[in-house]
Design a protein around this motif. Structure first.
Motif, short mmCIF file in Angstrom:
data_model
loop_
_atom_site.label_atom_id
_atom_site.label_comp_id
_atom_site.label_asym_id
_atom_site.label_seq_id
_atom_site.Cartn_x
_atom_site.Cartn_y
_atom_site.Cartn_z
N SER A 119 21.82 -25.55 -6.69
CA SER A 119 23.01 -26.04 -5.95
C SER A 119 24.16 -25.05 -6.01
N ARG A 120 23.85 -23.75 -5.88
CA ARG A 120 24.92 -22.77 -5.99
C ARG A 120 25.53 -22.43 -4.62
N SER A 121 24.90 -22.88 -3.53
CA SER A 121 25.37 -22.43 -2.22
C SER A 121 26.79 -22.87 -1.93
N THR A 122 27.07 -24.16 -2.10
CA THR A 122 28.42 -24.64 -1.79
C THR A 122 29.44 -24.10 -2.79
N PRO A 123 29.17 -24.21 -4.11
CA PRO A 123 30.17 -23.70 -5.05
C PRO A 123 30.44 -22.21 -4.91
N ASP A 128 29.79 -37.95 -7.05
CA ASP A 128 31.09 -37.30 -6.87
C ASP A 128 30.83 -35.80 -6.84
N CYS A 129 30.92 -35.21 -5.64
CA CYS A 129 30.70 -33.77 -5.50
C CYS A 129 31.98 -33.10 -5.02
N GLY A 130 33.11 -33.65 -5.45
CA GLY A 130 34.39 -33.09 -5.02
C GLY A 130 34.59 -33.31 -3.54
N THR A 131 35.24 -32.36 -2.90
CA THR A 131 35.47 -32.46 -1.45
C THR A 131 34.13 -32.53 -0.73
N ARG A 132 34.00 -33.49 0.17
CA ARG A 132 32.73 -33.70 0.87
C ARG A 132 32.79 -32.99 2.22
N ILE A 133 31.91 -32.03 2.42
CA ILE A 133 31.94 -31.26 3.67
C ILE A 133 31.35 -32.10 4.81
N ASN A 134 30.15 -32.63 4.57
CA ASN A 134 29.49 -33.43 5.61
C ASN A 134 28.85 -34.66 4.96
N PRO A 135 29.47 -35.82 5.09
CA PRO A 135 28.95 -37.02 4.41
C PRO A 135 27.51 -37.36 4.80
N GLY A 183 16.26 -26.22 4.06
CA GLY A 183 16.28 -27.60 4.53
C GLY A 183 17.61 -28.28 4.26
N GLN A 184 18.53 -27.57 3.58
CA GLN A 184 19.79 -28.20 3.17
C GLN A 184 20.81 -28.29 4.30
N GLY A 185 20.57 -27.63 5.42
CA GLY A 185 21.49 -27.76 6.55
C GLY A 185 22.67 -26.82 6.51
N HIS A 186 22.49 -25.63 5.95
CA HIS A 186 23.62 -24.69 5.85
C HIS A 186 24.20 -24.34 7.22
N ALA A 187 23.35 -24.21 8.24
CA ALA A 187 23.86 -23.81 9.56
C ALA A 187 24.85 -24.85 10.08
N THR A 188 24.67 -26.08 9.65
CA THR A 188 25.57 -27.16 10.06
C THR A 188 26.85 -27.13 9.22
N THR A 189 26.69 -27.08 7.92
CA THR A 189 27.84 -27.35 7.04
C THR A 189 28.73 -26.13 6.81
N PHE A 190 28.15 -24.93 6.74
CA PHE A 190 29.01 -23.75 6.55
C PHE A 190 29.87 -23.52 7.79
N ALA A 205 35.16 -28.18 -3.35
CA ALA A 205 33.80 -28.74 -3.26
C ALA A 205 32.97 -28.37 -4.48
N LYS A 206 32.10 -29.29 -4.88
CA LYS A 206 31.09 -29.01 -5.90
C LYS A 206 29.72 -29.14 -5.22
N GLY A 207 28.67 -28.72 -5.87
CA GLY A 207 27.34 -28.86 -5.27
C GLY A 207 26.87 -30.30 -5.32
N VAL A 208 25.84 -30.63 -4.52
CA VAL A 208 25.34 -32.01 -4.54
C VAL A 208 23.82 -32.08 -4.44
N GLY A 209 23.19 -31.03 -3.91
CA GLY A 209 21.77 -31.12 -3.55
C GLY A 209 20.87 -31.54 -4.69
N GLU A 210 21.29 -31.24 -5.91
CA GLU A 210 20.38 -31.46 -7.03
C GLU A 210 20.78 -32.63 -7.90
O1 CDP Z 1 22.53 -24.67 -2.94
P1 CDP Z 1 22.08 -25.82 -2.10
O2 CDP Z 1 22.30 -25.63 -0.63
O3 CDP Z 1 20.69 -26.27 -2.43
O4 CDP Z 1 22.95 -27.11 -2.56
P2 CDP Z 1 24.42 -27.58 -2.23
O5 CDP Z 1 25.39 -26.48 -2.39
O6 CDP Z 1 24.65 -28.79 -3.07
O7 CDP Z 1 24.42 -27.99 -0.70
C1 CDP Z 1 23.47 -28.86 -0.11
C2 CDP Z 1 24.00 -29.30 1.27
O8 CDP Z 1 25.02 -30.30 1.07
C3 CDP Z 1 24.67 -28.16 2.04
O9 CDP Z 1 24.42 -28.29 3.42
C4 CDP Z 1 26.13 -28.37 1.73
O10 CDP Z 1 26.99 -27.82 2.66
C5 CDP Z 1 26.23 -29.90 1.67
N1 CDP Z 1 27.37 -30.29 0.81
C6 CDP Z 1 28.45 -30.97 1.35
O11 CDP Z 1 28.42 -31.32 2.53
N2 CDP Z 1 29.54 -31.24 0.55
C7 CDP Z 1 29.56 -30.89 -0.76
N3 CDP Z 1 30.61 -31.15 -1.53
C8 CDP Z 1 28.45 -30.25 -1.32
C9 CDP Z 1 27.36 -29.94 -0.50
#
Ligand code: CDP
Length: 803
Positions: free
Chosen positions: A566-570, A681-688, A525-532, A754-759
């Protein structure tokens, strides 16, 4: 010579890369009911599994009679531990180095434990047959209190030799699992003994549950002709499931395909391996037919992985001026019947030792005792990195209590103890290296945004009005400044069942300039297909709309450790950027050849390679991709593909400042959230836009946890909150308005910062809501009350204070 229109801004905008609020590509199918979830999978001849579960929290299983169930028309098999034992599958390893019964082997240890697995041609017949299995139990004494467990003569885990070490060292009692310590105990105790001021408190973070809207389930299908096992399931880590399934079943790993289709929320609940998966695999191997198992809501709440249940005793020392000098913490961690925590192997208490939080604390100590009780196993990271929300709640409550001891404003107390921007990279007393941060800037921005001084003045006026009897409503201002730790690895420190926590991305560019990227993670549900796709768009200059992102099929995706914490982005986000850079390096050689210049004489520019100093001479990425497949280029292989496996050098440390303004009616215990300000503050923001969605969702789960959500047991070990009538899931009606904000401090070691943000919103949200409740009643003497702060508990607290 090429045409230089459109200009650079237009070209950048067309890519929809990093920083763009690109609409979620997933939503077209989700909003039209076109998602494909496990329960949507239908296969010819498919059978259905259902569990006989224990009504008792602790009992000996004297006998199991399956004859009546087997006689029911449509029932194919009823499995018990006896059937699994010859295969060595009646117990299975847990992620925490313990073992867990797949089906009751001699006794049951928690209510809802799996006792027998019925397999039938129809889901309803399976449910009817469950009622016909006759199990004779002999009740045993029940322990639901971890403190009692460590003093009791009742041995819960009779399968473990009493004096033998556990996976994490010596055990001092048969119901003890481990003691894990970090920091300098003796110096911390000396500092506390000689401090000007010490605040001491027991902070309980209650047992709760991730409760994703879609429960856990799988479809196992053994093709006896080609010997291939396919397992569809709600898996947050499909490759890990494949490896574990291979090790447990003896089937070669290349003959196992694990697929995570669409997943309706995970939040940590879908990381572990459950008995339902093992029994479905056994059943498909035995019957040769596909077997589906999908648990119902009560089963999910009662038996799958819980979260939290940490009793945290804390002492925090400070000078009279409020400078913190030391932090001491001892945790009694209730792990339930089996230690099935989802933590990296070396960290049985996860990353709890991030509990010094955002503060520069010179010395600290943490000790965590893991304990068995008659409750469901688990201990998962429910929308947080491993045990980080417990740590944040602990330190943010301790700061509030220290402020009471010092008679000091809690915002000011935080400010004078924050790690300063010039101290990064910061080495914490408990062993972490914080990568980057600017806490003072974030804090000042937050306080100004809510007019903190004005709020305190209004609160003081309200207290006077309350004392004069003019109102029965009080105002609470809940402050939090949290520091998260997300992005496990590094491999040298972090593994799951021995598998190092790297992640991966593989990219194929098609000849016409579009692409597919496959990753080792899996969106729930985090939208990886969009943001990656956005990361890649910026890295390789192909529009995000032309990049397909695919995850979750182990036959096609590169090996990865999955999505949680929140390991996906990092981690996978970094792998994606680096795979993109490999593509770019090859594209540079092709472009130089096509432009008839040296490799070093071309440079990447948004969506093309151009000759340095002659921007009108360029080749677009689409042209380069075409040439990669259709033109013989001396010394360069045809094709344009890359794969990257990324082992992060460190974790990332997102942070945030949250402020919750709440009104409390002391006569009813009702609460109204007037304002919630969340700066992340999650570092560089991929998709606000995706970030904002993540923050809204995480805050609403934090609201649920802080204000009502609980897995509660009675003294018999009965689950009192096993349905959504009793387990609080907020709807739009309870959800307040959130104001989101940000600062942007990039991670210095992540390829795109970028840092993680989901959690983060869950980690920071829970203490913000809880601190607001405490802050409202603090002027009347409230120091600490346990979550969840439901209406009854708030009313009770106010009543006990004589209000
Ligand atoms: O691991 P998980 O996907 O649960 O968490 P995440 O890495 O924090 O990412 C959650 C969503 O927020 C993903 O779609 C990321 O690409 C997006 N995100 C972002 O746009 N910019 C960031 N700095 C961190 C996450």
């Amino acid at each position: 010579m090429n045409d230089l229109t459109p200009d650079r801004d237009d070209r950048t905008a067309k890519l929809k890369g990093i920083g763009c609020a690109r609409k979620r590509v997933e939503d077209a199918r989700f909003t039209q009911g076109k998602g494909n979830y496990v329960d949507d999978i239908k296969m010819p001849g498919m059978l259905f599994g259902d569990f006989v579960r224990s009504p008792y929290a602790h009992a000996r299983v004297k006998s199991i009679d399956t004859s009546a169930a087997m006689a029911l028309d449509g029932v194919v098999a009823v499995l018990t531990a006896k059937d699994l034992e010859p295969l060595g599958l009646h117990w299975m390893p847990t992620l925490a180095g313990d073992k867990q019964m797949v089906l009751a082997d001699g006794k049951v240890l928690f209510q809802g434990q799996e006792v027998a697995f019925v397999v039938a041609r129809d889901r309803y017949v399976a449910a009817d047959a469950v009622e016909l299995v006759d199990v004779e139990y002999e009740e045993l004494p029940v322990i639901t209190d971890p403190f009692e467990a460590l003093n009791s003569d009742t041995v819960l885990r009779e399968d473990l030799a009493p004096g033998a070490d556990g996976a994490h060292g010596p055990r001092r009692h048969p119901n003890h699992i481990f003691l894990w310590e970090q920091g300098d105990k003796s110096t911390t105790e000396e500092v506390i003994a000689s401090a000007d001021v010490v605040a001491e408190e027991m902070i309980y973070y209650h047992r709760t549950h991730p409760c994703p809207l879609e429960t856990c389930g799988c479809v196992a299908s053994m093709d006896k002709v080609n010997g291939k096992l396919t397992l569809y399931g709600t898996f947050q880590a499909p490759h890990v499931v494949r490896t574990v399934a291979s090790l447990l079943s003896g089937i070669d790993e290349h003959n196992i395909r694990v697929v995570s289709p669409d997943i309706g929320g995970g939040f940590g609940n879908k990381v572990g391996v459950y008995p339902g998966y093992v029994c479905s695999i056994v059943a498909t191997i035995v019957t040769g037919l596909p077997v589906k198992w999908v648990e119902d809501r009560m089963e999910n709440l009662m038996a799958t992985a819980f979260a939290r249940d940490y009793w945290m005793k804390g002492k925090i020392a400070a000078t009279k001026e409020g400078k913190i000098t030391g932090l001491w913490c001892h945790v009694t961690a209730d792990h339930g019947a089996f230690d099935a925590c989802a933590d990296p192997t070396k960290f049985p208490a996860g990353f709890f030792h991030i509990c010094t939080g955002s503060y520069d604390i010179p010395v600290a100590y943490v000790g965590v005792d893991g304990v068995y009780t008659n409750k469901a196993p688990g201990g998962v990271a429910y929308r947080c990195s491993f045990r980080v929300t417990e740590a944040a709640y602990f330190i943010e409550r301790m700061i509030e209590i220290l402020a009471i001891e010092l008679g000091m404003d809690a915002a000011e107390l935080r400010r004078i103890n924050f790690i300063r921007a010039d101290q990064f990279p910061y080495h914490s007393a408990l062993g972490w290296e914080y990568d980057s941060g600017d806490y003072h800037t974030a804090w000042d921005k937050a306080l100004e945004a809510v007019d903190y001084a004005g709020l305190r003045a209004e609160q003081a006026e309200r207290i006077e009005a309350f004392k004069r009897g003019e109102t029965r409503k009080l105002i609470g201002i809940g402050l939090t400044h949290f520091t998260e730790i997300v992005g496990a690895g590094p491999v040298k420190n972090c593994d799951i069942l021995g598998m190092g926590m790297f992640d991966s991305c593989e990219i194929r560019i098609h000849p016409t300039g579009s692409a597919i990227a496959r990753l080792g993670t899996i969106s729930q549900g985090q939208g990886h297909a969009t943001t990656f796709a956005q990361i890649l768009a910026t890295e390789i200059g192909i529009p995000a709309d032309k990049i397909t992102v695919e995850e979750g099929d182990t036959d096609t995706a590169p090996y990865g450790l999955g999505t949680y914490g929140s390991r996906s982005t990092p981690v996978a986000g970094a792998a994606t950027a680096l795979a993109g850079r490999k593509i770019r390096a090859k594209a540079q050689m092709i472009a130089a050849y096509l432009l008839e210049v040296h490799d070093d004489d071309v440079e990447f520019d948004i969506d093309r390679f151009a000759v340095k100093g002659a921007p009108e001479r360029f080749k677009t990425m689409a042209e380069i991709a075409y040439a990669a497949y259709h033109q013989a280029i001396p010394g360069v292989e045809p094709g344009l593909e890359a794969v990257s496996y990324y082992d992060p050098p460190n974790m990332t440390y997102p942070f945030g400042a949250y402020i919750c303004v709440m009104e409390i009616d002391v006569d009813t215990g009702e609460t109204q959230i007037r304002q919630f300000y969340a700066l992340d503050d999650c570092g560089t923001r991929i998709n606000p836009m995706v970030i904002e969605g993540q923050v809204h969702g995480g805050l609403t789960e934090a609201l649920a946890i802080a204000m009502g959500q609980e897995i509660a047991y009675d003294e018999m070990g009965n689950v009192k909150t096993g349905t959504l009538m009793d387990f609080f899931i907020p709807t739009a009606w309870e959800t307040p308005h959130y104001t989101t904000d940000h600062t942007e401090t990039p991670s210095p070691h992540h390829p795109i910062g970028a840092k993680g943000v989901g959690e983060s919103p869950n980690v920071g949200g829970v203490p913000a809501f809880s601190n607001a409740v405490h802050d409202a009643l603090r002027p009347f003497g409230l120091r600490q009350s346990h979550m969840p702060h439901d209406h009854w508990r708030i009313w009770r607290a106010a009543h006990d204070l004589g209000l």
